[in-house]
Design a protein around this motif. Structure first.
Motif, PDB file in Angstrom:
ATOM      1  N   GLU A 127      48.249  40.734  46.861  1.00 18.46           N
ATOM      2  CA  GLU A 127      47.579  41.881  47.463  1.00 18.46           C
ATOM      3  C   GLU A 127      48.529  42.584  48.409  1.00 18.46           C
ATOM      4  O   GLU A 127      49.172  41.964  49.257  1.00 18.46           O
ATOM      5  CB  GLU A 127      46.350  41.389  48.219  1.00 18.46           C
ATOM      6  N   ALA A 128      48.648  43.907  48.233  1.00 17.13           N
ATOM      7  CA  ALA A 128      49.622  44.672  49.004  1.00 17.13           C
ATOM      8  C   ALA A 128      49.227  44.785  50.472  1.00 17.13           C
ATOM      9  O   ALA A 128      50.068  44.853  51.348  1.00 17.13           O
ATOM     10  CB  ALA A 128      49.788  46.063  48.406  1.00 17.13           C
ATOM     11  N   SER A 129      47.957  44.820  50.765  1.00 21.24           N
ATOM     12  CA  SER A 129      47.486  45.037  52.125  1.00 21.24           C
ATOM     13  C   SER A 129      47.678  43.802  52.997  1.00 21.24           C
ATOM     14  O   SER A 129      47.504  42.673  52.555  1.00 21.24           O
ATOM     15  CB  SER A 129      46.000  45.406  52.105  1.00 21.24           C
ATOM     16  N   SER A 130      48.064  44.042  54.248  1.00 21.10           N
ATOM     17  CA  SER A 130      48.196  42.948  55.207  1.00 21.10           C
ATOM     18  C   SER A 130      46.969  42.887  56.114  1.00 21.10           C
ATOM     19  O   SER A 130      46.961  42.173  57.105  1.00 21.10           O
ATOM     20  CB  SER A 130      49.459  43.133  56.061  1.00 21.10           C
ATOM     21  N   GLN A 131      45.941  43.649  55.765  1.00 25.87           N
ATOM     22  CA  GLN A 131      44.740  43.738  56.589  1.00 25.87           C
ATOM     23  C   GLN A 131      43.671  42.759  56.108  1.00 25.87           C
ATOM     24  O   GLN A 131      43.415  42.634  54.921  1.00 25.87           O
ATOM     25  CB  GLN A 131      44.184  45.158  56.560  1.00 25.87           C
ATOM     26  N   TYR A 132      43.066  42.063  57.072  1.00 30.33           N
ATOM     27  CA  TYR A 132      41.993  41.114  56.784  1.00 30.33           C
ATOM     28  C   TYR A 132      40.741  41.584  57.513  1.00 30.33           C
ATOM     29  O   TYR A 132      40.775  41.839  58.722  1.00 30.33           O
ATOM     30  CB  TYR A 132      42.363  39.710  57.259  1.00 30.33           C
ATOM     31  N   ILE A 133      39.625  41.717  56.773  1.00 25.71           N
ATOM     32  CA  ILE A 133      38.374  42.178  57.356  1.00 25.71           C
ATOM     33  C   ILE A 133      37.348  41.054  57.270  1.00 25.71           C
ATOM     34  O   ILE A 133      37.090  40.514  56.194  1.00 25.71           O
ATOM     35  CB  ILE A 133      37.848  43.428  56.622  1.00 25.71           C
ATOM     36  N   PHE A 134      36.773  40.704  58.425  1.00 26.77           N
ATOM     37  CA  PHE A 134      35.832  39.596  58.501  1.00 26.77           C
ATOM     38  C   PHE A 134      34.463  40.074  58.983  1.00 26.77           C
ATOM     39  O   PHE A 134      34.290  41.218  59.409  1.00 26.77           O
ATOM     40  CB  PHE A 134      36.372  38.511  59.447  1.00 26.77           C
ATOM     41  N   ASN A 135      33.520  39.155  58.923  1.00 24.23           N
ATOM     42  CA  ASN A 135      32.167  39.442  59.382  1.00 24.23           C
ATOM     43  C   ASN A 135      32.140  39.802  60.866  1.00 24.23           C
ATOM     44  O   ASN A 135      33.071  39.500  61.607  1.00 24.23           O
ATOM     45  CB  ASN A 135      31.262  38.221  59.126  1.00 24.23           C
ATOM     46  N   LEU A 136      31.077  40.453  61.259  1.00 24.10           N
ATOM     47  CA  LEU A 136      30.807  40.780  62.662  1.00 24.10           C
ATOM     48  C   LEU A 136      31.871  41.684  63.288  1.00 24.10           C
ATOM     49  O   LEU A 136      32.132  41.641  64.489  1.00 24.10           O
ATOM     50  CB  LEU A 136      30.649  39.495  63.492  1.00 24.10           C
ATOM     51  N   LEU A 138      35.299  42.012  62.851  1.00 25.91           N
ATOM     52  CA  LEU A 138      36.662  41.589  63.168  1.00 25.91           C
ATOM     53  C   LEU A 138      37.627  42.061  62.075  1.00 25.91           C
ATOM     54  O   LEU A 138      37.437  41.756  60.898  1.00 25.91           O
ATOM     55  CB  LEU A 138      36.735  40.075  63.297  1.00 25.91           C
ATOM     56  N   VAL A 139      38.654  42.818  62.478  1.00 26.20           N
ATOM     57  CA  VAL A 139      39.675  43.315  61.553  1.00 26.20           C
ATOM     58  C   VAL A 139      41.047  42.944  62.118  1.00 26.20           C
ATOM     59  O   VAL A 139      41.344  43.216  63.286  1.00 26.20           O
ATOM     60  CB  VAL A 139      39.589  44.845  61.368  1.00 26.20           C
ATOM     61  N   ILE A 140      41.878  42.333  61.280  1.00 25.05           N
ATOM     62  CA  ILE A 140      43.203  41.897  61.711  1.00 25.05           C
ATOM     63  C   ILE A 140      44.239  42.415  60.725  1.00 25.05           C
ATOM     64  O   ILE A 140      44.109  42.231  59.513  1.00 25.05           O
ATOM     65  CB  ILE A 140      43.284  40.359  61.778  1.00 25.05           C
ATOM     66  N   ASP A 141      45.270  43.078  61.249  1.00 21.00           N
ATOM     67  CA  ASP A 141      46.381  43.544  60.430  1.00 21.00           C
ATOM     68  C   ASP A 141      47.627  42.773  60.854  1.00 21.00           C
ATOM     69  O   ASP A 141      48.150  42.980  61.950  1.00 21.00           O
ATOM     70  CB  ASP A 141      46.591  45.051  60.597  1.00 21.00           C
ATOM     71  N   LEU A 142      48.083  41.869  59.984  1.00 25.40           N
ATOM     72  CA  LEU A 142      49.203  41.007  60.345  1.00 25.40           C
ATOM     73  C   LEU A 142      50.503  41.781  60.474  1.00 25.40           C
ATOM     74  O   LEU A 142      51.337  41.468  61.332  1.00 25.40           O
ATOM     75  CB  LEU A 142      49.353  39.896  59.301  1.00 25.40           C
ATOM     76  N   GLU A 143      50.690  42.768  59.619  1.00 25.84           N
ATOM     77  CA  GLU A 143      51.944  43.529  59.662  1.00 25.84           C
ATOM     78  C   GLU A 143      52.021  44.407  60.898  1.00 25.84           C
ATOM     79  O   GLU A 143      53.054  44.471  61.574  1.00 25.84           O
ATOM     80  CB  GLU A 143      52.071  44.390  58.399  1.00 25.84           C
TER      81      GLU A 143
END
Length: 234
Positions: A127-136, A138-143
């Motif tokens: 997956e090209a995206s470094s973004q992780y989207i979670f419940n409630l 929370l969004v995290i972009d590792l890059e």
């Protein structure tokens, strides 16, 4: 150009390998201790790591474990240890290959290129995206090293972000406090680690807006450590 991290405490062996791979049009960063190698890995972007086992400050097994928790790059162990136990342990910790010293530069080149080809194919389907989207919310972009909670940016310290990144890359895995300390702080001496980790976890939870008794994302496993329980939505 391919970038390789070489962690080898024997200066002459390191020079020979570095010069040879440079002639193969590969960029090589050399570290002479395990701790230095871990710092270099965190500060740069590498396509592969070549690691000796008998290293000062942090041995190759521990370094291999840390790298594998953070990245999928190929890891090639080079060592004078010929015992099957060492080979098995290294592979179980996530190494992709094991070469026993002495070895020919031709064989080294062949193995390095083989692992790089497989890794490049693997990266092609990731997956090209470094973004992780979670419940409630929370969004995290590792890059970008960015954290959002309900669309509001949360400012974390370097250590807090490293802990959170480790958690989200290994959801539901319980990490002991000593494991977190060794991985995030890069120290093998765990004296005083419990308090240090506790303080940073507390700070991380406070900034994310969650409470110990009602965890949204980080759960305490009493008597063991912590784990990430957030449900990924995208």
């Amino acid at each position: 150009m391919v970038s390789i991290l070489l962690v080898e405490d024997d200066q002459e062996i390191a020079r020979i390998i570095k010069d040879h791979l440079n002639r193969q049009k590969m960029t090589v960063t050399w570290a002479s201790t395990g701790h230095e190698g871990w710092e270099d890995f965190n500060q740069g972007k590498y396509d592969m790591a070549i690691i000796d086992l008998m290293l000062p400050e942090m041995d190759g097994f521990q370094l291999n474990k840390h790298i594998r928790l953070k990245s999928d790059v190929p890891i090639l162990i080079i060592s004078a240890k010929q015992e099957d136990e060492a080979k098995i342990k290294g592979l179980e910790l996530g190494a992709d290959d094991y070469m026993t010293k002495p070895f020919s530069l031709a064989e080294l080149t062949a193995r390095v290129k083989s692992h790089l080809r497989r890794y490049q194919r693997y990266r092609g389907v990731k997956e090209a995206s470094s973004q992780y989207i979670f419940n409630l919310g929370l969004v995290i972009d590792l890059e970008k090293r960015q954290v959002l909670v309900n669309r509001q940016e949360v400012t974390l310290t370097t250590k807090e972000f490293a802990i959170l990144a480790l958690f989200i890359l290994h959801p539901q895995r319980t990490f002991s406090k000593s494991e977190l300390y060794q991985h995030v702080w890069g120290e093998t001496d765990a004296f005083g680690s419990n308090n240090t980790v506790n303080v940073h976890i507390k700070g991380l939870r406070h900034k994310l807006g969650e409470h110990l008794k009602e965890p949204k994302w980080i759960e305490t496993v009493w008597g063991v450590g912590y784990r990430f329980i957030g449900a990924k939505t995208s």
